[in-house]
Scaffold this motif. Sequence first.
Motif, PDB file in Angstrom:
ATOM      1  N   UNK A 194      -6.792  25.696 -20.788  1.00  0.00           N
ATOM      2  CA  UNK A 194      -5.834  24.777 -21.397  1.00  0.00           C
ATOM      3  C   UNK A 194      -6.434  23.375 -21.349  1.00  0.00           C
ATOM      4  N   UNK A 195      -5.706  22.399 -21.843  1.00  0.00           N
ATOM      5  CA  UNK A 195      -6.211  21.024 -21.861  1.00  0.00           C
ATOM      6  C   UNK A 195      -6.266  20.469 -20.437  1.00  0.00           C
ATOM      7  N   UNK A 196      -7.448  20.336 -19.908  1.00  0.00           N
ATOM      8  CA  UNK A 196      -7.664  19.781 -18.579  1.00  0.00           C
ATOM      9  C   UNK A 196      -8.996  19.053 -18.580  1.00  0.00           C
ATOM     10  N   UNK A 197      -9.217  18.208 -17.573  1.00  0.00           N
ATOM     11  CA  UNK A 197     -10.434  17.405 -17.543  1.00  0.00           C
ATOM     12  C   UNK A 197     -11.668  18.285 -17.448  1.00  0.00           C
TER      13      UNK A 197
ATOM     14  N   UNK B  38      -7.215  30.750 -14.000  1.00  0.00           N
ATOM     15  CA  UNK B  38      -6.703  31.806 -13.132  1.00  0.00           C
ATOM     16  C   UNK B  38      -5.354  32.289 -13.666  1.00  0.00           C
ATOM     17  N   UNK B  39      -4.517  31.346 -14.084  1.00  0.00           N
ATOM     18  CA  UNK B  39      -3.207  31.679 -14.652  1.00  0.00           C
ATOM     19  C   UNK B  39      -2.639  30.428 -15.289  1.00  0.00           C
ATOM     20  N   UNK B  40      -1.802  30.631 -16.295  1.00  0.00           N
ATOM     21  CA  UNK B  40      -1.102  29.509 -16.908  1.00  0.00           C
ATOM     22  C   UNK B  40       0.180  30.035 -17.529  1.00  0.00           C
ATOM     23  N   UNK B  41       1.309  29.554 -16.962  1.00  0.00           N
ATOM     24  CA  UNK B  41       2.624  29.995 -17.430  1.00  0.00           C
ATOM     25  C   UNK B  41       2.668  31.524 -17.467  1.00  0.00           C
TER      26      UNK B  41
END
Length: 524
Positions: free
Chosen positions: A61-64, A108-111
């Motif tokens: 996802x959108x992350x640095x 690892x996981x998202x929502x």
Amino acid sequence: MRPNDVSLQSLIGTDTAAGPAFVFDGTPVTRAEFSSKVEQTAAWLAAQDIDKGDVVAVWLVNRVEWVALLFAAARLGAVIAAVNTRYRAAEVAHLLRLSGAKLLVVEAAFRSIDFAAILADVDKAHVPALRKLAVVGADAIPAHWPSVAFDAFTADSPPAPPPQDDVDLPVLLYTTSGTTRGPKLVAHSQRTLATHAAAVAKALALSPRRHSLLALLPFCGTFGMTGLLAFLAAGATIHVLDAFEAAPALNILGTQKITHSFGSDEMFRRILALTDAPRPFPHAEMFGFAAFQPGWRELAAEAEARGMSLFGLYGSSEVQALFSIGRAGDAFTDRIEGGGWPMSPDARVRIRDTETGASAAPGVSGEIEISAPSRFLGYFNNPDATREAITADGFFRTGDIGRLRGDGAFVYETRAGDAMRLGGFLVAPGEIEDELKSCDGVADAQVVAVDLKGQARCAAFVIAAGEPPREETLIARLRERLAGYKIPARIYVVEAFPVTDSANGVKIQRARLRAIAMERIASE
């Protein structure tokens, strides 16, 4: 022009930057901190045996970390293959196989997304180049491949190798719709990305002290990445949503005095619906939007009345997003149309008559062809498709229909062919059709776009092989294999498809199928 002037690294060192480069979930990241993160990431990739020309797939996802991986890959001469977080097993396998990715960096996981379960449904034999997974947020996830923690940086880690200076090598692969089972990979270099970012920053007259961006869109697509790179080039602060939600977006727009944002009409519709304030965004200057849903003109008028000026724009993976946009001086009806004025002064747009092949005069519709510094290198490992897409004099055949306005701007009208715009993404029917044809009880399949209660969805027609399959069974199977926006709203079993005999053979009447689908949906 020196290589360093058109490298991704050149976008970081803006002397006039007034604030942090990014704000992720309320946490600021300065340019110095981001540069350090890029160095660490490059050293870590090198320790994973990533070298010049190797492909790293990024499924985040959108992350640095996403942005740091792109800049670190550029430093090493490696290539990033962007993976949509909404992809499922069939799509992920296709991208990994086509790119030849050696390493996959994954959440690892998202929502509700179970990345491990999706990877478990990917046949290891179909992606022979993949050697390892790097997991963000965990030491490992259950999978066919060895896993390591992505964020395993230590003080005694070896330094990154010397930077590569070839800014014309592939560095980023976007996916774009194809006409067969899966999408093609669009290759961009540091030069095409950085040059376009600087052109957008200049064309929009971005000021690091006056302007800021709310990044609503995923970095895995050119729409999200281009805006980010342009504001980075301008030295302006970028506030990032890890994934779009209307309520957090509304909060950031108001509290952080956001001046710019880019998204779909549906995103801005949902944001406006959450507030009753007559003019909720007093700092808004330019909100660029792509119109995917019916009623976008009415939305633009409502937004205008409430102080949110929407600007129509145009782009594609091949020429990058924000290729062009409307101007504040345009009449409202012109400004909100897709198309607009090219960002780069070196870009050229022409219209080709689809029947005669001649150049079309202003006001006459035809296929849009583009020559620009933002143009892609080609389709990755697909020279045949690249040759078909580029004219002899270097223009990209967009496959889109539009017309010149006569004042230097152009208007995008519709997509040529049968590609569908679903969930904000361009989708080839063949992707869904091939998955349906792999299901038990399906001999053949056709998929068409439909308008379902104001939303762009698709409907499928299948010819049974023996006992007709149940719609629920087919949909359940597709949900395991494809992103949710590609799941047909309806699946109809038919004995045959409507066809037309022509000199070139028998052609399926997709327009007729679309009409049949709409008639059946209306009757329901």
